[in-house]
Design an enzyme around this catalytic site. Structure first.
Site, PDB file in Angstrom:
ATOM      1  N   GLY A  89       0.778  -1.220  -0.007  1.00 23.97           N
ATOM      2  CA  GLY A  89      -0.085   0.014  -0.009  1.00 23.97           C
ATOM      3  C   GLY A  89       0.944   1.123  -0.059  1.00 23.97           C
ATOM      4  N   MET A  90       1.938   1.204   0.601  1.00 22.06           N
ATOM      5  CA  MET A  90       3.004   2.373   0.642  1.00 22.06           C
ATOM      6  C   MET A  90       3.673   2.735  -0.489  1.00 22.06           C
ATOM      7  SD  MET A  90       2.649   4.095   3.436  1.00 22.06           S
ATOM      8  CE  MET A  90       4.313   4.927   3.998  1.00 22.06           C
ATOM      9  N   VAL A  93       9.116  -1.658  -3.943  1.00 22.93           N
ATOM     10  CA  VAL A  93      10.459  -1.764  -3.753  1.00 22.93           C
ATOM     11  C   VAL A  93      11.020  -2.655  -4.913  1.00 22.93           C
ATOM     12  CG1 VAL A  93      12.222  -3.073  -2.465  1.00 22.93           C
ATOM     13  CG2 VAL A  93      10.259  -2.380  -1.338  1.00 22.93           C
ATOM     14  N   LYS A 108      13.504   1.347  -2.368  1.00 27.79           N
ATOM     15  CA  LYS A 108      12.170   1.572  -1.812  1.00 27.79           C
ATOM     16  C   LYS A 108      11.584   2.779  -2.283  1.00 27.79           C
ATOM     17  CE  LYS A 108       9.152   1.111   2.382  1.00 27.79           C
ATOM     18  NZ  LYS A 108       9.263   0.699   3.684  1.00 27.79           N
ATOM     19  N   ASP A 204       6.577  -4.308  14.415  1.00 24.09           N
ATOM     20  CA  ASP A 204       6.203  -5.140  13.670  1.00 24.09           C
ATOM     21  C   ASP A 204       7.166  -6.474  13.320  1.00 24.09           C
ATOM     22  OD1 ASP A 204       4.050  -6.179  11.825  1.00 24.09           O
ATOM     23  OD2 ASP A 204       4.620  -5.129   9.985  1.00 24.09           O
TER      24      ASP A 204
END
Length: 325
Positions: A89-90, A93, A108, A204
């Protein structure tokens, strides 16, 4: 079927808002297009579920709603793009070749659709966090900057290209013995301890964010939701109360509560315990399946997992005591 590009744009913008703000935002943006609004709301619900219980289902939905795939860019700043390593979603890469010095890197790039103010601030925080870290068990940052694309200025982060495979895949392929599993776990613990000494909480830690190289050494990846212990509230981008970041199966009870002030290094230690329990016992301490979120959170806080030596007598004694605490 609504325009996939419109669905993707509204979804990524809504992700940066608190749940209470999304209703007004979608009402204004959709302007009576109930089908468009329904698609975005369905994706938001799936995103919330996937971020808690794993990303496989979210990946399917992103692929369904994503606009037509853009061609691979030839260059991004001083890097020649060689291929795609993954996307979420961000952003994306890429595997890329740096001009000077000549080397392959993991590049990235924050996607245009995920370029809201909060997303850009999180990306900048990840750059700052990685810049503090110098440890063989953490993928090193090499360069950061921006480049001009058809979507405007986009930030990028060049990192060490980690050769290897995720922890789960390594276990399935090599079937390592107990000493090898413990050695990898100790390397992960040492890397996370280094991050804590530098004032960072990963938040995470899970098998998908641990890679094992061909020599059997571990690398901790993805500090995308890192928190700086010494940052003020704005710079730290603390999670809004009631919003969860991470994966529920590996999340500490205080992190699952959605209260940012309760999260400290002990949350990472808890996640390391879950990761190690699964690595050694080949099962999670708690299995949530399709249980409702409220029930899963209750079990996370109240339920005591079975001791590791119930599954393997070799995991008794000190090992069982460590993971029980």
């Amino acid at each position: 079927m609504p325009d996939p590009a419109a669905v993707q744009r509204l979804f990524t913008a809504a992700c940066d808002l608190a749940p209470a703000e999304r209703v007004a935002f979608l009402a204004e943006q959709c302007r009576g297009d109930e089908l468009l609004r329904a698609e975005v709301e369905a994706l938001l619900r799936a995103d919330a579920e996937a971020s808690l219980f794993g990303e496989a289902r979210l990946g399917e939905l992103r692929q369904r709603f994503a606009p037509a795939e853009e061609p691979l860019p030839e260059r991004i700043g001083p890097f020649r793009v060689l291929g795609e390593l993954g996307r979420g979603g961000m952003g994306v890469v890429y595997r890329a070749q740096q001009d000077q010095p000549s080397r392959e890197v993991a590049l990235k790039v924050l996607g245009a659709a995920g370029g809201g103010a909060a997303a850009r601030a999180r990306f900048a925080l990840e750059v700052e966090a990685l810049g503090r870290l110098q440890h063989p068990g953490i993928a090193a940052i090499l360069q950061a900057g921006t480049f001009r694309s058809a979507h405007g200025e986009q930030p990028y982060l060049a990192m060490e290209l980690v050769r290897g495979e995720p922890l789960h895949a390594w276990v399935r392929r090599t079937r390592p013995g107990l000493p090898a599993r413990l050695a990898v776990l100790l390397e992960v613990c040492d890397a996370v301890h280094h991050a804590h000494q530098k004032g960072l909480i990963h938040r995470d830690l899970k098998p998908g964010n641990v890679f094992v190289d061909p020599l059997g050494h571990a690398k901790v990846l993805d500090f995308g939701i890192v928190r700086l212990l010494d940052a003020d509230e704005d710079r730290a981008l603390r999670t809004r109360t009631g919003q969860l970041l991470g994966t529920l199966a590996y999340m500490s009870p205080e992190q699952a509560s959605g209260a940012p002030d309760a999260v400290d290094v002990r949350s990472d230690v808890y996640s390391l315990g879950v990761l190690g329990y699964e690595l050694l016992g080949e099962r999670l301490p708690l299995e949530f399946g399709a249980a409702p979120l409220t029930e899963s959170l209750r079990r996370l806080v109240d339920e005591v997992p079975p001791p590791l030596d119930r599954f393997d007598r070799r995991l008794g004694g000190d090992l069982a005591t460590i993971f029980a605490t």
